[in-house]
Design a protein around this motif. Sequence first.
Motif, PDB file in Angstrom:
ATOM      1  N   GLY A  38      37.289  17.475   0.749  1.00  0.00           N
ATOM      2  CA  GLY A  38      36.875  18.189  -0.450  1.00  0.00           C
ATOM      3  C   GLY A  38      35.372  18.391  -0.522  1.00  0.00           C
ATOM      4  N   ASN A  39      34.616  17.321  -0.292  1.00  0.00           N
ATOM      5  CA  ASN A  39      33.159  17.414  -0.407  1.00  0.00           C
ATOM      6  C   ASN A  39      32.537  18.197   0.736  1.00  0.00           C
ATOM      7  N   VAL A  40      33.010  17.979   1.970  1.00  0.00           N
ATOM      8  CA  VAL A  40      32.503  18.757   3.098  1.00  0.00           C
ATOM      9  C   VAL A  40      32.853  20.229   2.916  1.00  0.00           C
ATOM     10  N   GLY A  41      34.060  20.497   2.412  1.00  0.00           N
ATOM     11  CA  GLY A  41      34.467  21.886   2.165  1.00  0.00           C
ATOM     12  C   GLY A  41      33.553  22.584   1.178  1.00  0.00           C
ATOM     13  N   ILE A  45      31.245  25.854   2.093  1.00  0.00           N
ATOM     14  CA  ILE A  45      31.475  27.101   1.359  1.00  0.00           C
ATOM     15  C   ILE A  45      30.200  27.584   0.678  1.00  0.00           C
ATOM     16  N   VAL A  46      29.447  26.662   0.082  1.00  0.00           N
ATOM     17  CA  VAL A  46      28.190  27.043  -0.569  1.00  0.00           C
ATOM     18  C   VAL A  46      27.187  27.541   0.465  1.00  0.00           C
ATOM     19  N   MET A  47      27.202  26.949   1.650  1.00  0.00           N
ATOM     20  CA  MET A  47      26.260  27.358   2.698  1.00  0.00           C
ATOM     21  C   MET A  47      26.574  28.753   3.246  1.00  0.00           C
ATOM     22  N   VAL A  48      27.860  29.061   3.448  1.00  0.00           N
ATOM     23  CA  VAL A  48      28.220  30.303   4.144  1.00  0.00           C
ATOM     24  C   VAL A  48      28.392  31.492   3.201  1.00  0.00           C
ATOM     25  N   SER A 288      33.951  22.034  -9.046  1.00  0.00           N
ATOM     26  CA  SER A 288      33.904  23.200  -8.165  1.00  0.00           C
ATOM     27  C   SER A 288      35.165  24.043  -8.197  1.00  0.00           C
ATOM     28  N   LEU A 289      36.315  23.414  -7.969  1.00  0.00           N
ATOM     29  CA  LEU A 289      37.537  24.195  -7.824  1.00  0.00           C
ATOM     30  C   LEU A 289      38.040  24.773  -9.133  1.00  0.00           C
ATOM     31  N   ALA A 297      35.392  32.235  -3.367  1.00  0.00           N
ATOM     32  CA  ALA A 297      34.740  31.935  -2.088  1.00  0.00           C
ATOM     33  C   ALA A 297      35.687  31.184  -1.158  1.00  0.00           C
ATOM     34  N   VAL A 298      36.487  30.279  -1.727  1.00  0.00           N
ATOM     35  CA  VAL A 298      37.465  29.523  -0.909  1.00  0.00           C
ATOM     36  C   VAL A 298      38.504  30.464  -0.345  1.00  0.00           C
ATOM     37  N   LYS A 299      39.005  31.401  -1.173  1.00  0.00           N
ATOM     38  CA  LYS A 299      40.009  32.346  -0.707  1.00  0.00           C
ATOM     39  C   LYS A 299      39.454  33.235   0.408  1.00  0.00           C
ATOM     40  N   SER A 300      38.203  33.675   0.254  1.00  0.00           N
ATOM     41  CA  SER A 300      37.575  34.515   1.273  1.00  0.00           C
ATOM     42  C   SER A 300      37.366  33.723   2.563  1.00  0.00           C
ATOM     43  N   PHE A 301      37.003  32.464   2.417  1.00  0.00           N
ATOM     44  CA  PHE A 301      36.769  31.606   3.584  1.00  0.00           C
ATOM     45  C   PHE A 301      38.052  31.348   4.349  1.00  0.00           C
TER      46      PHE A 301
END
Length: 305
Positions: A38-41, A45-48, A288-289, A297-301
């Motif tokens: 969760g945290n790495v995700g 996501i924020v970086m990309v 976040s979620l 952003a999660v869906k796009s990723f």
Amino acid sequence: MNKSSVLEFVFTGLTDKNELNIPLFVIFLHVYITTVLGNVGIIIIVMVDKHLHKPMYLFLSNLSFVDLTYSSAITPKLLKDLLSETKAISFAGCAVQMYVFVSFATIECISLGIMAYDRYVAICSPLLYGVLMSGTLCFWMVVAAYVIGFMTALVHTISLFLLNFCRSNIIDHFFCDLPPLYKLSCSDTSMNLAVLIILGGLVSISCFILILFSYTNIILAILRIRSAQGRYKAFNTCTSHMTAVSVFYGTIFFMYLRPSTSYVLQQDRVASVFYSIIIALLNPFIYSLQNAEVKDAVKSFLKYF
């Protein structure tokens, strides 16, 4: 003469019932894996995603890094101990574990205050948001949180491990925390306890007051929203944030800002699970979620997989 005769400490662990060790190992292994993912995700996501290159998401990714770090200082060792007969840790290892945990727990306190202030400015002074929360200011706010966290932990760690540990080396806990270590020392710990209350109170209470100030003004602003649906969404977001803040600060105040005579280590171990392990699991979902931009952003990723 002020040197410790203890070369290692031994934890009693979460429970003295051996039959619970395997179930607890399975539970906390799943908790830790979910925490890491969760945290790495959130950080990735924020970086990309360029749409998330905003102060709010800078703070969210920083919070994820903080949660991941202090959870990793405790949970892997806990998992190992649940499968081991001897739950030992070296004197130096105990000092390092406590320093990392206290550092990042303090940074967490300050980060929660910064995030609350960020939302206060965004909702109550939207036209001035770009000025009041500039990228440079946000960067230095995060840096200040780390400096305060590292310096606070250094004071606690040095003052604690200069004490004389000539009694039992058995820590009635599952990680190296301040209250159970004070119990083991045969030196006078009154000064340590005073420093703990003063420094801990100064940081945590100041940040908590900032959070209360921010959310009080946010709620007043929300009440002026004419749309019932808009008020509901805003209140729902505030409720989620305040739930995480209440659990974290409630357990911190309970553990550290009370007289040492009221410490009941069996009960304190249960409270410690919340702020040392569970909060790090919950924050990615709470902060976040539940955010629409992060969801998009999660869906796009995920489309790339």
